[in-house]
Design a protein around this motif. Structure first.
Motif, PDB file in Angstrom:
ATOM      1  N   ASP A 151     -26.411 -22.481  20.341  1.00 49.81           N
ATOM      2  CA  ASP A 151     -26.572 -23.761  21.044  1.00 49.81           C
ATOM      3  C   ASP A 151     -26.753 -23.543  22.544  1.00 49.81           C
ATOM      4  OD1 ASP A 151     -26.371 -25.206  18.688  1.00 49.81           O
ATOM      5  OD2 ASP A 151     -24.218 -25.581  18.905  1.00 49.81           O
ATOM      6  N   ALA A 152     -26.072 -22.541  23.087  1.00 54.15           N
ATOM      7  CA  ALA A 152     -26.224 -22.238  24.510  1.00 54.15           C
ATOM      8  C   ALA A 152     -27.637 -21.745  24.810  1.00 54.15           C
ATOM      9  CB  ALA A 152     -25.189 -21.196  24.928  1.00 54.15           C
ATOM     10  N   VAL A 153     -28.188 -20.907  23.919  1.00 60.18           N
ATOM     11  CA  VAL A 153     -29.570 -20.450  24.067  1.00 60.18           C
ATOM     12  C   VAL A 153     -30.514 -21.654  24.008  1.00 60.18           C
ATOM     13  CG1 VAL A 153     -31.440 -19.134  22.987  1.00 60.18           C
ATOM     14  CG2 VAL A 153     -29.143 -18.144  23.144  1.00 60.18           C
ATOM     15  N   TRP A 154     -30.247 -22.544  23.074  1.00 60.29           N
ATOM     16  CA  TRP A 154     -31.113 -23.714  22.912  1.00 60.29           C
ATOM     17  C   TRP A 154     -31.031 -24.643  24.121  1.00 60.29           C
ATOM     18  CZ3 TRP A 154     -34.441 -23.715  18.912  1.00 60.29           C
ATOM     19  CH2 TRP A 154     -35.257 -24.861  18.768  1.00 60.29           C
ATOM     20  N   GLN A 155     -29.841 -24.744  24.688  1.00 62.06           N
ATOM     21  CA  GLN A 155     -29.669 -25.590  25.864  1.00 62.06           C
ATOM     22  C   GLN A 155     -30.566 -25.112  27.003  1.00 62.06           C
ATOM     23  OE1 GLN A 155     -27.849 -28.364  26.133  1.00 62.06           O
ATOM     24  NE2 GLN A 155     -28.373 -28.662  28.286  1.00 62.06           N
ATOM     25  N   GLU A 156     -30.714 -23.794  27.107  1.00 63.68           N
ATOM     26  CA  GLU A 156     -31.525 -23.230  28.203  1.00 63.68           C
ATOM     27  C   GLU A 156     -33.001 -23.133  27.855  1.00 63.68           C
ATOM     28  OE1 GLU A 156     -31.656 -19.228  31.077  1.00 63.68           O
ATOM     29  OE2 GLU A 156     -30.124 -19.426  29.508  1.00 63.68           O
ATOM     30  N   HIS A 157     -33.317 -22.773  26.609  1.00 62.29           N
ATOM     31  CA  HIS A 157     -34.712 -22.479  26.255  1.00 62.29           C
ATOM     32  C   HIS A 157     -35.265 -23.353  25.130  1.00 62.29           C
ATOM     33  CE1 HIS A 157     -34.459 -18.843  28.698  1.00 62.29           C
ATOM     34  NE2 HIS A 157     -33.369 -18.480  28.032  1.00 62.29           N
ATOM     35  N   GLY A 158     -34.486 -24.311  24.679  1.00 61.86           N
ATOM     36  CA  GLY A 158     -34.875 -25.075  23.503  1.00 61.86           C
ATOM     37  C   GLY A 158     -36.224 -25.770  23.600  1.00 61.86           C
ATOM     38  N   ARG A 159     -36.531 -26.346  24.742  1.00 59.96           N
ATOM     39  CA  ARG A 159     -37.814 -27.060  24.883  1.00 59.96           C
ATOM     40  C   ARG A 159     -38.993 -26.093  24.742  1.00 59.96           C
ATOM     41  NH1 ARG A 159     -38.458 -32.073  26.996  1.00 59.96           N
ATOM     42  NH2 ARG A 159     -40.237 -31.418  28.253  1.00 59.96           N
ATOM     43  N   ASP A 160     -38.863 -24.916  25.333  1.00 61.76           N
ATOM     44  CA  ASP A 160     -39.925 -23.913  25.222  1.00 61.76           C
ATOM     45  C   ASP A 160     -40.048 -23.400  23.788  1.00 61.76           C
ATOM     46  OD1 ASP A 160     -40.492 -24.161  27.893  1.00 61.76           O
ATOM     47  OD2 ASP A 160     -39.399 -22.361  28.492  1.00 61.76           O
ATOM     48  N   ILE A 161     -38.900 -23.115  23.147  1.00 66.35           N
ATOM     49  CA  ILE A 161     -38.922 -22.634  21.767  1.00 66.35           C
ATOM     50  C   ILE A 161     -39.555 -23.677  20.849  1.00 66.35           C
ATOM     51  CG2 ILE A 161     -37.483 -21.951  19.804  1.00 66.35           C
ATOM     52  CD1 ILE A 161     -35.444 -20.880  21.861  1.00 66.35           C
TER      53      ILE A 161
END
Length: 249
Positions: A151-161
């Motif tokens: 979730d922390a990864v998604w918080q930072e990069h989620g829109r790009d992913i």
């Protein structure tokens, strides 16, 4: 990011795209992916699994049970993807376990995933292009990562992913895909293309330098390969899988 999107837009084969996409998602910690798309969805079925587009780098043992064994149909995140669009973290599964809201079939899939170390990740459900189509991708985090870390990864990069997966999905829909036991020979493909162009049996025989009986044989074999009853259905299914009117099928 821009360079990768340009790469996706210019990919010429499913193999090239998938190899690059799995490597790109691994950079964010998602080392096992499974992508699925169907054009044959009904209210009670997703269609024949042999007609799905399935791309994955999960181990064969996992795919044999999840896809071959039909577990996907009862997977909670697949159920979520069928009813929603967008991205959802797998933390909701823990909540469903705690509240005992999983059905017995869903709990069986959940337990199987735990045994296979498919425990943390995100599912992206793509916007449907028709009432009968649906596509989604499950991004499984590498073993040892917790859902909180994901979730922390998604918080930072989620829109790009999310964007990269959307572009990959849209590109996949344009590329030729030969499902297992569904591939056409060049002659079968050519005969279907002429049917799609509205040519008569005699026209096709003349164009291809064959007898009408031989043309019909190619069309019959094409129907069998695509598992349909009529030539019109064969044309439609071949077109759906981008096996017709392409530079290289």
């Amino acid at each position: 990011m821009r360079n990768y999107l340009h790469f996706l837009a210019n990919c010429q084969s499913m193999e090239e795209l998938w190899k690059a996409h799995t490597a790109k998602m691994a950079e964010f910690g998602f080392d096992r992916l499974i992508y699925g798309f169907t054009r044959y969805r009904t209210s009670t079925s997703l269609g024949d699994p042999e007609d799905f587009i399935i791309l994955s780098n999960h181990p064969k043992e996992y795919l044999d049970a999840f896809i071959g064994g039909g577990q996907y149909f009862h997977a909670p995140m697949v159920r979520w993807a069928l009813a929603n669009e967008g991205a959802m973290g797998w933390g909701m599964l823990g909540q469903m376990v705690e509240t005992a809201t999983l059905t017995p079939a869903e709990r069986k899939v959940y337990d199987f995933n735990i045994r296979m170390n498919v425990t943390a990740g995100y599912t992206i459900s793509f916007k449907s292009i028709s009432a009968r189509s649906k596509g989604a991708i499950a991004l499984t985090a590498r073993q040892g990562m917790t859902q909180a870390e994901v979730d922390a990864v998604w918080q930072e990069h989620g829109r790009d992913i999310h964007l990269m997966n959307n572009i990959a999905h849209l590109k996949i829909l344009t590329l030729p895909y030969n499902a297992p036991n569904r591939g056409l020979t060049p002659r079968q493909r050519e005969a279907l293309q002429w049917v799609g162009d509205g040519k008569t049996m005699q026209d096709i025989a003349t164009i291809m330098g064959l007898t009408p009986a031989t043309v019909e044989k190619h069309l019959r074999l094409a129907r069998e390969a695509l598992s349909v009853e009529t030539t019109a259905q064969a044309v439609l299914k071949a077109a759906f899988s981008n096996q017709m009117f392409v530079l290289e099928a």
